[in-house]
Design a protein around this motif. Sequence first.
Motif, mmCIF file in Angstrom:
data_model
loop_
_atom_site.group_PDB
_atom_site.id
_atom_site.type_symbol
_atom_site.label_atom_id
_atom_site.label_comp_id
_atom_site.label_asym_id
_atom_site.label_seq_id
_atom_site.Cartn_x
_atom_site.Cartn_y
_atom_site.Cartn_z
ATOM 1 N N ARG A 1 0.808 -1.217 0.000
ATOM 2 C CA ARG A 1 0.000 0.000 0.000
ATOM 3 C C ARG A 1 0.844 1.272 0.000
ATOM 4 O O ARG A 1 0.355 2.337 -0.393
ATOM 5 N N ARG A 2 2.092 1.161 0.419
ATOM 6 C CA ARG A 2 2.945 2.350 0.403
ATOM 7 C C ARG A 2 3.278 2.799 -1.028
ATOM 8 O O ARG A 2 3.632 3.958 -1.250
ATOM 9 N N PHE A 3 3.167 1.882 -1.965
ATOM 10 C CA PHE A 3 3.648 2.161 -3.325
ATOM 11 C C PHE A 3 2.586 2.007 -4.411
ATOM 12 O O PHE A 3 2.733 2.562 -5.503
ATOM 13 N N ILE A 4 1.562 1.241 -4.131
ATOM 14 C CA ILE A 4 0.481 1.007 -5.090
ATOM 15 C C ILE A 4 -0.823 1.462 -4.450
ATOM 16 O O ILE A 4 -1.104 1.058 -3.308
ATOM 17 N N PRO A 5 -1.611 2.320 -5.087
ATOM 18 C CA PRO A 5 -1.550 2.725 -6.501
ATOM 19 C C PRO A 5 -0.733 3.990 -6.789
ATOM 20 O O PRO A 5 -0.827 4.525 -7.904
#
Length: 292
Positions: free
Chosen positions: A79-83
């Motif tokens: 979740r830190r990177f997507i989305p």
Amino acid sequence: MRLADPTTFEPSAGRRCHGVVNPLHSCVYFAPERQDELAALGLECGSMAYFADRAAPLGAVDAGTVSATFYNFNHEHVRRFIPAAWAIATPEAVLAARLRGADKVLRRLLGEDALTSKEMAEAAELALRATEACHREARPLYAANAGLPAPEEPHLALWHAATLLREHRGDGHLFALAIAGLSGIEALVLHNATGTAPTSATFMRTRGWSAEQWAAARDRLRERGLLDRAGDLTESGAALRGEAEALTDRLDAAPYDHLGPAATARLTELAGGFTETLRAAGAFPAVHFGKG
């Protein structure tokens, strides 16, 4: 010496072929060229680039889809990177960048002579032929990659085919892990205990697990009798891994059945030669592998 019958399969022939084809895809994850291409799009090096690279064939998916299809990553880490990655670079731009990266990596590690050799063209043709029998059903990462066009240049066609075969087997392997009752982190801990996988530090850093979460997963595996007090595989642990690999083999048999024994053996020979060159060129840094 008795030679193997070229008309019948040995039980592990498909797994052995996959074992030497897969590095032709996975070598890109350790190479600076791939990182440079993705960084040029504005993506952060490391996890953001990896998630975007591997998930791009799925489209601009959310973190839940990535966690489900990648299986052994901490969802909070995803979740830190997507989305967020898709606000920086579209999946289409990422797909083009990863292909450019693969081209540069293979040129550096294998050399121009190998890329233009008849062996490369033959390996690409055999690998692509194997993918004709792969199944899309319940295999999201394979199916997404199967919708992409195969590149014309033989070394990139081989990389593309290796990607398809990797994700086809990988999607099936997730069934086996789920049937074995292993969570994502438990599968990593059990794999690490063999001493042939990436180190625990590498797994925790790249998959987003804390030392406390890793220790808790190890304790759960001990309670199941799969690890001993020292963290080594027990007989039960080794048996469970063996059962999971055997089921994975069965779920991944179609590409190699389609090729047949002689062509599978030939692809194993050709890909094995290229993979040996990759390893000799330092494509897989030893510091990332081993128990502990």
